[in-house]
Design a protein around this motif. Structure first.
Motif, PDB file in Angstrom:
ATOM      1  N   GLN A 133       0.837  -1.189   0.000  1.00  0.00           N
ATOM      2  CA  GLN A 133       0.000   0.000   0.000  1.00  0.00           C
ATOM      3  C   GLN A 133       0.873   1.241   0.000  1.00  0.00           C
ATOM      4  O   GLN A 133       2.015   1.212   0.460  1.00  0.00           O
ATOM      5  N   LEU A 134       0.297   2.330  -0.545  1.00  0.00           N
ATOM      6  CA  LEU A 134       0.989   3.628  -0.497  1.00  0.00           C
ATOM      7  C   LEU A 134       0.691   4.275   0.842  1.00  0.00           C
ATOM      8  O   LEU A 134      -0.376   4.062   1.413  1.00  0.00           O
ATOM      9  N   GLY A 135       1.599   5.126   1.306  1.00  0.00           N
ATOM     10  CA  GLY A 135       1.408   5.736   2.613  1.00  0.00           C
ATOM     11  C   GLY A 135       0.456   6.921   2.616  1.00  0.00           C
ATOM     12  O   GLY A 135      -0.012   7.324   3.673  1.00  0.00           O
ATOM     13  N   VAL A 136       0.156   7.498   1.454  1.00  0.00           N
ATOM     14  CA  VAL A 136      -0.656   8.717   1.432  1.00  0.00           C
ATOM     15  C   VAL A 136      -2.017   8.437   0.798  1.00  0.00           C
ATOM     16  O   VAL A 136      -2.116   7.703  -0.187  1.00  0.00           O
ATOM     17  N   ASP A 137      -3.046   9.020   1.398  1.00  0.00           N
ATOM     18  CA  ASP A 137      -4.393   8.922   0.815  1.00  0.00           C
ATOM     19  C   ASP A 137      -5.122  10.228   1.113  1.00  0.00           C
ATOM     20  O   ASP A 137      -4.970  10.799   2.198  1.00  0.00           O
ATOM     21  N   GLN A 161       0.115   7.157  10.358  1.00  0.00           N
ATOM     22  CA  GLN A 161       0.827   5.889  10.266  1.00  0.00           C
ATOM     23  C   GLN A 161       2.123   6.000   9.456  1.00  0.00           C
ATOM     24  O   GLN A 161       3.129   5.410   9.824  1.00  0.00           O
ATOM     25  N   PHE A 162       2.075   6.765   8.360  1.00  0.00           N
ATOM     26  CA  PHE A 162       3.201   6.711   7.425  1.00  0.00           C
ATOM     27  C   PHE A 162       3.867   8.063   7.155  1.00  0.00           C
ATOM     28  O   PHE A 162       4.811   8.138   6.384  1.00  0.00           O
ATOM     29  N   GLU A 167       7.823  11.747   3.329  1.00  0.00           N
ATOM     30  CA  GLU A 167       8.313  10.491   3.911  1.00  0.00           C
ATOM     31  C   GLU A 167       8.162   9.314   2.945  1.00  0.00           C
ATOM     32  O   GLU A 167       8.678   8.240   3.206  1.00  0.00           O
ATOM     33  N   GLN A 168       7.434   9.503   1.858  1.00  0.00           N
ATOM     34  CA  GLN A 168       7.195   8.384   0.924  1.00  0.00           C
ATOM     35  C   GLN A 168       8.237   8.355  -0.192  1.00  0.00           C
ATOM     36  O   GLN A 168       8.305   7.399  -0.950  1.00  0.00           O
TER      37      GLN A 168
END
Ligand SMILES: Cc1cc2nc3c(=O)[nH]c(=O)nc-3n(C[C@H](O)[C@H](O)[C@H](O)COP(=O)(O)OP(=O)(O)OC[C@H]3O[C@@H](n4cnc5c(N)ncnc54)[C@H](O)[C@@H]3O)c2cc1C
Length: 472
Positions: A133-137, A161-162, A167-168
């Motif tokens: 999964q990607l960290g951003v939504d 969480q991420f 940070e990605q």
């Protein structure tokens, strides 16, 4: 082909020669959607709309713009709320929309390599297809692009969480104002070899370079995710519940969205749905927790919520047992997408230390009510990130003739209150055009001087998104 009289001689033809006719639009051929963004500023037709297909096309574009001294406004999915992608009549708009290739997901390295014009949703789907999964939504996922997410250092629902978009990112490719391609596409996590240049471009809102490709970190996908909507008596209970859920589900609390009663009631009115609680409460929290087993997750969530109810921390709670129930709960929170449709919104995207947010939100509403009795203001926040969104309907501040003046007065009032608390005028949306007059309230003169020095070094002719973030 009609062209503006301000276009330098031979400029458009040189662009067509370099990019091909399909990538260059002028005059009436420029679609309305490229003439403004989600921030609601009045439409402006750019000098030309350019849609290169690859990095070399972006580099050729910038070389030509540099040679002819033509400013460039980068455009992603145009969902930005600060006016950063708003075109200018004397500048070309450079759209990344054709550069949407999802180049490679690497399960061994847990990375996704892609062109910057890919939408966030397409990137999320590619990550999921690879088992990650990607960290951003965020709510604009279907339209916003990875390049825009990086250029604004977007936050959203997964920050808890991420972290944010910064940070990605592991690797980045950027084209500089003179057309130089800066290749920083290195997938390593550890790389302490002098300045980490890629971070200059993250959050720079298109003022330092055009982001063309990226390598993003992927996170292991959790097999189960549960959403719960919880009613709370007061703000203090929200902080206590946040810490309780974080300690019960270490590293697995994926969202913690605080919804004030004003937002909750309005959201239900707009969607013409009944409250899942059968009534409204001062605060509601929409929380998502993740894990690997749905049954265990549901049981743990029920247990912790029952405990919280016994303690008087939680007044009521609804647990989503199916995806469609979870989506229905999230629709309450995502009513923020309706702001431009239902209101004439003045958006605040504020961050403060978490313990200060509750009182600040009350102080703001009291100050607004004193000045504009009957104003319509709605509040929600990514509470775990210390991020409050306050939106006021400009139409509730008085008659249309005075709307602009009232909007300035409102912003000055809110930002003055915020500056007294040492808060930030933009937690995640950026400065763009709309928050430029207030940047000095969140950044010191020394910080602003360093920002200007960096801009000067990378873009001495001030061609990239001029007039956005700050004036030189
Ligand atoms: C319904 C809705 C919900 C939202 N929720 C959130 C949220 O939860 N969190 C959040 O942070 N934001 C949120 N936003 C704001 C917005 O979606 C983000 O700021 C997003 O990152 C913008 O991406 P974009 O591709 O639409 O960029 P655009 O709006 O096109 O551009 C934004 C800025 O980035 C620059 N830019 C765009 N692409 C590039 C590129 N490739 N290279 C260099 N510069 C570039 C532009 O010049 C501009 O300054 C929301 C917006 C909407 C409409």
């Amino acid at each position: 082909m009609p062209t503006s009289p301000a276009v330098p001689d031979g400029f458009i033809q040189a662009l067509i020669d370099a990019l091909g006719p399909a990538s260059v639009c002028v005059g009436d051929a420029i679609e309305a959607r490229h003439q403004s963004d989600w921030s609601g500023a009045p439409a402006v037709r750019p000098l030309a709309l350019l849609r290169p297909a690859d990095t070399q096309g972006v580099a050729a574009t910038l070389r030509l713009c540099h040679a002819h001294r033509v400013p460039v406004v980068p455009q992603g999915g145009l969902t930005g709320l600060a006016g950063g992608a708003m075109p200018q009549a004397d500048a070309v708009a450079l759209s990344l929309e054709r550069m949407n290739s999802l180049e490679a997901a690497d399960p061994a390295a847990a990375t996704l390599t892609l062109q910057a014009g890919a939408t966030l949703q397409a990137a999320q789907e590619a990550a999921a297809a690879a088992g990650f999964q990607l960290g951003v939504d965020l709510g604009a996922r279907g339209s916003c692009q990875i390049g825009g997410n990086l250029a604004t250092n977007a936050g959203g629902n997964g920050v808890l969480q991420f972290g944010m978009m910064r940070e990605q990112v592991l690797g980045l490719e950027v084209v500089l104002a003179d057309g130089t391609v800066l290749d920083m596409m290195r997938p390593m996590i550890k790389n302490n070899t002098g300045y980490d240049l890629k971070h200059w471009f993250v959050g720079s809102e298109g003022t330092l370079g055009i982001i063309t490709r990226a390598i993003l970190r992927l996170h292991p996908a959790k097999r189960a995710r549960m959403s719960t909507l919880v009613a709370l008596p007061d703000y203090a209970a929200a902080i206590r519940l946040l810490r309780l859920l974080q300690s019960t589900f270490p590293g697995a609390l994926a969202a913690f969205e605080l919804i004030w009663e004003d937002f909750f009631t309005t959201s239900l009115q707009w969607s013409q749905t009944a409250s899942p609680f059968g009534q409204t409460y001062p605060f509601a929290v929409l929380a998502d927790v993740t894990g690997n087993d749905e049954g265990t997750l549901a049981e743990s969530l029920q247990t912790v919520l029952a405990q919280a109810m016994d303690q008087g921390l939680v007044l009521d709670a609804v647990l989503a047992h199916t995806q469609s129930q979870a989506s229905a709960l999230w629709r309450i929170r995502e009513a923020s997408a309706e702001f431009p449709v239902q209101m004439d919104p003045i958006n605040f995207d504020i961050s403060l230390p978490i313990e200060a947010i509750g009182e600040f939100a009350e102080t703001c509403i009291e100050a607004l009510s004193q000045r504009w009795p009957g104003h319509k203001s709605l509040r929600f926040g990514h509470l775990g990130d210390g991020n409050l969104h306050l939106t006021t309907d400009a139409r509730s501040l008085g008659d249309a003739a005075e709307a602009e003046q009232a909007s300035h007065e409102l912003q000055a009032l809110v930002y003055e209150l915020l500056a007294r608390q040492g808060g930030s005028i933009s937690a995640e949306h950026g400065i763009g055009l709309h928050k430029k007059p207030y940047l000095h309230l969140s950044r010191s003169p020394a910080e602003l001087a360093v920002m200007r020095a960096i801009k000067q070094a990378l873009d001495p002719m001030n061609l990239l998104n001029p007039g956005k973030v700050f004036d030189l």
